[in-house]
Design a protein around this motif. Structure first.
Motif, PDB file in Angstrom:
ATOM      1  N   LEU A   7       0.826  -1.208   0.000  1.00 36.85           N
ATOM      2  CA  LEU A   7       0.000   0.000   0.000  1.00 36.85           C
ATOM      3  C   LEU A   7       0.858   1.256   0.000  1.00 36.85           C
ATOM      4  N   ALA A   8       1.895   1.279   0.818  1.00 38.57           N
ATOM      5  CA  ALA A   8       2.770   2.451   0.879  1.00 38.57           C
ATOM      6  C   ALA A   8       3.485   2.658  -0.459  1.00 38.57           C
ATOM      7  N   GLY A   9       3.882   1.562  -1.080  1.00 38.09           N
ATOM      8  CA  GLY A   9       4.558   1.660  -2.374  1.00 38.09           C
ATOM      9  C   GLY A   9       3.643   2.197  -3.457  1.00 38.09           C
ATOM     10  N   ARG A  10       2.377   1.764  -3.420  1.00 41.43           N
ATOM     11  CA  ARG A  10       1.416   2.263  -4.408  1.00 41.43           C
ATOM     12  C   ARG A  10       1.142   3.743  -4.202  1.00 41.43           C
ATOM     13  N   ARG A  11       0.984   4.155  -2.959  1.00 38.70           N
ATOM     14  CA  ARG A  11       0.724   5.575  -2.687  1.00 38.70           C
ATOM     15  C   ARG A  11       1.891   6.440  -3.153  1.00 38.70           C
ATOM     16  N   ALA A  12       3.110   5.981  -2.912  1.00 40.34           N
ATOM     17  CA  ALA A  12       4.280   6.735  -3.359  1.00 40.34           C
ATOM     18  C   ALA A  12       4.336   6.789  -4.891  1.00 40.34           C
ATOM     19  N   LEU A  13       3.968   5.682  -5.528  1.00 44.16           N
ATOM     20  CA  LEU A  13       3.949   5.649  -6.990  1.00 44.16           C
ATOM     21  C   LEU A  13       2.913   6.614  -7.542  1.00 44.16           C
ATOM     22  N   PHE A  14       1.705   6.593  -6.985  1.00 42.38           N
ATOM     23  CA  PHE A  14       0.643   7.478  -7.485  1.00 42.38           C
ATOM     24  C   PHE A  14       1.008   8.942  -7.279  1.00 42.38           C
ATOM     25  N   ASP A  15       1.629   9.238  -6.147  1.00 40.03           N
ATOM     26  CA  ASP A  15       2.044  10.618  -5.880  1.00 40.03           C
ATOM     27  C   ASP A  15       3.059  11.082  -6.929  1.00 40.03           C
ATOM     28  N   ARG A  16       4.025  10.238  -7.230  1.00 41.64           N
ATOM     29  CA  ARG A  16       5.039  10.616  -8.221  1.00 41.64           C
ATOM     30  C   ARG A  16       4.426  10.720  -9.610  1.00 41.64           C
ATOM     31  N   LEU A  17       3.552   9.775  -9.947  1.00 39.79           N
ATOM     32  CA  LEU A  17       2.895   9.826 -11.255  1.00 39.79           C
ATOM     33  C   LEU A  17       2.074  11.105 -11.397  1.00 39.79           C
ATOM     34  N   TRP A  18       1.365  11.479 -10.344  1.00 43.49           N
ATOM     35  CA  TRP A  18       0.546  12.693 -10.403  1.00 43.49           C
ATOM     36  C   TRP A  18       1.422  13.931 -10.582  1.00 43.49           C
ATOM     37  N   ARG A  19       2.525  13.998  -9.855  1.00 47.38           N
ATOM     38  CA  ARG A  19       3.387  15.175  -9.910  1.00 47.38           C
ATOM     39  C   ARG A  19       4.150  15.279 -11.226  1.00 47.38           C
ATOM     40  N   GLU A  20       4.559  14.145 -11.803  1.00 43.72           N
ATOM     41  CA  GLU A  20       5.465  14.179 -12.947  1.00 43.72           C
ATOM     42  C   GLU A  20       4.796  13.928 -14.294  1.00 43.72           C
ATOM     43  N   THR A  21       3.541  13.501 -14.302  1.00 47.13           N
ATOM     44  CA  THR A  21       2.850  13.309 -15.583  1.00 47.13           C
ATOM     45  C   THR A  21       2.626  14.668 -16.249  1.00 47.13           C
ATOM     46  N   PRO A  22       2.901  14.794 -17.552  1.00 48.21           N
ATOM     47  CA  PRO A  22       2.721  16.083 -18.238  1.00 48.21           C
ATOM     48  C   PRO A  22       1.296  16.612 -18.092  1.00 48.21           C
ATOM     49  N   ALA A  23       1.177  17.918 -17.963  1.00 49.43           N
ATOM     50  CA  ALA A  23      -0.132  18.552 -17.777  1.00 49.43           C
ATOM     51  C   ALA A  23      -1.067  18.279 -18.947  1.00 49.43           C
ATOM     52  N   ALA A  24      -0.511  18.040 -20.130  1.00 50.48           N
ATOM     53  CA  ALA A  24      -1.337  17.786 -21.302  1.00 50.48           C
ATOM     54  C   ALA A  24      -2.124  16.482 -21.175  1.00 50.48           C
ATOM     55  N   GLU A  25      -1.632  15.562 -20.351  1.00 54.94           N
ATOM     56  CA  GLU A  25      -2.328  14.288 -20.134  1.00 54.94           C
ATOM     57  C   GLU A  25      -3.266  14.446 -18.936  1.00 54.94           C
ATOM     58  N   ARG A  26      -4.282  15.260 -19.136  1.00 54.96           N
ATOM     59  CA  ARG A  26      -5.155  15.672 -18.030  1.00 54.96           C
ATOM     60  C   ARG A  26      -5.903  14.508 -17.403  1.00 54.96           C
ATOM     61  N   VAL A  27      -6.407  13.594 -18.235  1.00 53.56           N
ATOM     62  CA  VAL A  27      -7.195  12.475 -17.711  1.00 53.56           C
ATOM     63  C   VAL A  27      -6.328  11.577 -16.840  1.00 53.56           C
ATOM     64  N   GLU A  28      -5.158  11.231 -17.338  1.00 59.89           N
ATOM     65  CA  GLU A  28      -4.261  10.367 -16.575  1.00 59.89           C
ATOM     66  C   GLU A  28      -3.815  11.051 -15.283  1.00 59.89           C
ATOM     67  N   LYS A  29      -3.476  12.329 -15.377  1.00 57.12           N
ATOM     68  CA  LYS A  29      -3.013  13.075 -14.200  1.00 57.12           C
ATOM     69  C   LYS A  29      -4.103  13.110 -13.122  1.00 57.12           C
ATOM     70  N   ALA A  30      -5.345  13.355 -13.534  1.00 56.02           N
ATOM     71  CA  ALA A  30      -6.454  13.369 -12.584  1.00 56.02           C
ATOM     72  C   ALA A  30      -6.685  11.983 -11.988  1.00 56.02           C
ATOM     73  N   ARG A  31      -6.507  10.971 -12.797  1.00 56.14           N
ATOM     74  CA  ARG A  31      -6.678   9.593 -12.316  1.00 56.14           C
ATOM     75  C   ARG A  31      -5.645   9.255 -11.244  1.00 56.14           C
ATOM     76  N   PHE A  32      -4.397   9.672 -11.441  1.00 57.62           N
ATOM     77  CA  PHE A  32      -3.364   9.403 -10.446  1.00 57.62           C
ATOM     78  C   PHE A  32      -3.668  10.117  -9.134  1.00 57.62           C
ATOM     79  N   LEU A  33      -4.184  11.337  -9.221  1.00 57.03           N
ATOM     80  CA  LEU A  33      -4.557  12.065  -8.011  1.00 57.03           C
ATOM     81  C   LEU A  33      -5.670  11.322  -7.267  1.00 57.03           C
ATOM     82  N   MET A  34      -6.635  10.825  -8.012  1.00 55.15           N
ATOM     83  CA  MET A  34      -7.740  10.074  -7.411  1.00 55.15           C
ATOM     84  C   MET A  34      -7.223   8.800  -6.754  1.00 55.15           C
ATOM     85  N   LEU A  35      -6.314   8.087  -7.414  1.00 59.37           N
ATOM     86  CA  LEU A  35      -5.762   6.858  -6.852  1.00 59.37           C
ATOM     87  C   LEU A  35      -4.955   7.135  -5.606  1.00 59.37           C
ATOM     88  N   TRP A  36      -4.209   8.258  -5.582  1.00 56.64           N
ATOM     89  CA  TRP A  36      -3.389   8.620  -4.439  1.00 56.64           C
ATOM     90  C   TRP A  36      -4.248   8.927  -3.219  1.00 56.64           C
TER      91      TRP A  36
END
Length: 204
Positions: free
Chosen positions: A175-204
């Motif tokens: 669980l801790a590993g997934r949360r850290a992954l989602f946090d990094r994905l949300w922060r580093e995913t390009p802003a142009a990929e809005r759907v994916e970025k929002a999804r990572f925030l939701m997962l986090w």
């Protein structure tokens, strides 16, 4: 009621909307081996049930689409009927949980994606396209994030991470590993990929 009975009869007769029914895992392995060298075809495994409402959505709104059928023409389609004993046995081996679940294996038999959430049909098509084009299983993609950052992934790989069935997680993360992954994905995913970025925030 009549349509449900007809669907059940068709499923039990051995075909359901173009998918082989109740295929055991050893048969899936043989299909993978048959195509891995001469055609390099991935395996599309649909785990569902006739009575399942979300499965009905996929059967009536996704499977008939011409672009879906065009994609599936280059894959090995397998339908596991969740109401059969063998499908339940192999469902446990595949660690599937909940209907519908879609798994995509590459031509070497490696699982590259599993989708359980009922997402929009257009998004489903985008994610399936990314899965069919995947060149490595998701655990390798996760390790790539740790080694080289989110920017080292392709847009398709970021999409797969965004719509992966994380509650059926096969990547080995806790669980801790997934949360850290989602946090990094949300922060580093390009802003142009809005759907994916929002999804990572939701997962986090």
């Amino acid at each position: 009621v009549r349509n449900l009975a007809l669907d059940q009869r068709r499923a039990r007769q051995g075909r359901f909307r173009g998918f082989p029914v109740d295929v055991a895992l050893d048969e899936i392995d043989r299909l993978v081996l048959r195509y891995r060298f001469d055609q390099g075809r991935p395996v599309f495994l649909y785990w569902g049930a006739v009575w399942c409402p979300p499965c009905h959505v996929l059967r009536t709104r996704l499977f008939p689409r011409p672009e879906f059928r065009a994609r599936l023409a280059n894959a090995v389609p397998v339908y596991l009927d969740g109401d059969t004993e063998r499908a339940q046995i192999w469902g446990e081996k595949l660690q599937t949980a909940g209907y519908p679940t879609v798994l995509v294996f590459d031509a070497d038999g490696r699982e590259v994606m599993r989708i359980n959430a009922l997402i929009s049909i257009d998004q489903y098509m985008k994610t399936l396209a990314a899965a069919f084009d995947a060149t490595r299983p998701l655990p390798e993609v996760v390790r790539q994030v740790d080694a080289a950052g989110v920017g080292s992934l392709t847009p398709g790989e970021r999409n797969l991470l965004a719509f992966y069935s994380w509650y059926q997680d096969q990547t080995g993360l806790d669980l801790a590993g997934r949360r850290a992954l989602f946090d990094r994905l949300w922060r580093e995913t390009p802003a142009a990929e809005r759907v994916e970025k929002a999804r990572f925030l939701m997962l986090w």
